[in-house]
Design a protein around this motif. Structure first.
Motif: not given
Length: 326
Positions: A218-233
């Motif tokens: 439906t396109g309604t679920p909410r998701r959080e996204f983190l760039h991999a370079d941020d994750m590495a840091d």
């Protein structure tokens, strides 16, 4: 210092001259960690691609670990995929990840690795956990059915890390990232997560001149996204500034709907056609936003905005479209 679980350890700057093994160094997270460590002055980084070392092969893993004798290990290797892959191959996601984790962690223990960072996934939390999801939500409810096998494997990895702390007193830690994206992601139609799948879909539509794109759900679920370079840091920061038995959530602390992320990607790639939603397909968990206050207390917050991260990822995808994992 963590005394509650029998571990006495004060985090400090890691030895840049020590051998540092990054398991899964060719993948999305592992490659970002490798770049971060390299830029931070580590000059004895080691890793082997899966074609040369099958982490499911226990004897091979023990032999390799005994050969390299690392002081530090980040376990970023895993079999990963989106809703379709997880729903279709639950046995593979459970068995492969369990074997990878047990082999690497057991071999690290056998070789007295001082500091291990085990990386899991936010899917370890209950499907209907209170939002934002705190670390203590673990094991308090039912998992999302479409990826419960993968989640169980990752939960086992957390518990093994905690067990090593209790039984052997080693300062091993674990971190649970939110949805990650960036260079070296899996952009395959059948095996990718939502964001790289959308990038590929919209970019191909823009290039072909297609008038419409159809997305799952439906396109309604909410998701959080983190760039991999941020994750590495964040990973290096945790290794040098955090110690404790509980897993640490790693994310941005904000989320968007799948519909919103699709619209943003369409804009970035230059697609101006229509977007349709196939509501017969599953949505997955309604919302998955992590509480990152524990990470903030440890002194780290994300730096790469979603818009900047998407532009960088689309540019990387287009540059490597002929050689990426499909």
């Amino acid at each position: 210092m963590s005394a509650a679980d029998g571990v006495e350890y004060t985090p400090a700057e890691l030895d840049r001259d020590a051998t540092f093994y990054v398991a899964g160094h060719r993948g999305l997270v592992g490659s970002a960690i490798w770049r971060k460590l390299e830029a931070s002055g580590f000059d004895r980084l080691v890793g082997k691609p899966s074609a040369e070392l099958d982490l499911k092969d226990r004897d091979a893993v023990f032999s390799y670990m005994g050969e390299i004798k690392p002081k530090y290990v980040v376990l970023a290797a895993a079999k990963v995929g989106g809703i379709l892959a997880n729903s279709t191959y639950p046995v593979d996601f459970l068995s492969d990840n369990m074997r990878i984790q047990v082999n690497v962690l057991d071999a690290a223990l056998e070789n007295d690795v001082e500091r291990v960072l085990f990386l899991g996934s936010s899917c370890i939390y209950p499907k209907f956990a209170a939002q934002p999801i705190r670390e203590d939500s673990l094991l308090t409810g039912h998992l999302e059915e479409t990826n419960d096998s993968y989640a169980i494997a990752k939960i086992a990895g957390i518990l093994q890390t905690q067990a090593v702390r209790r039984q052997y007193g080693l300062p091993w830690i674990s971190a649970m990232p939110t949805n990650l994206y960036g260079p070296n992601d899996n952009f395959s139609p059948a095996g990718s997560h939502v964001l790289p799948a959308l990038i590929r879909r919209y970019d191909e539509a823009a290039r072909s001149g297609a008038g419409a794109v159809t997305n799952w759900g439906t396109g309604t679920p909410r998701r959080e996204f983190l760039h991999a370079d941020d994750m590495a840091d964040a990973c290096l920061h945790l290794l040098e500034h955090y110690d404790g038995p509980g897993q640490v959530n790693v994310g941005t602390g904000s989320d968007v709907t799948i519909r919103e992320i699709a619209e943003t990607i369409a804009h970035v790639v230059g697609f101006d056609g229509e977007t349709h939603w196939d509501t017969s397909k599953p949505d997955g968990t309604p919302q998955k936003l992590l509480d990152v206050s524990k990470l903030a207390d440890a002194g780290w917050t994300s730096k790469i905005s979603l818009s900047e991260g998407l532009e960088r990822t689309v540019a990387w995808y287009r540059e490597h479209v002929d050689s990426i994992r499909v």
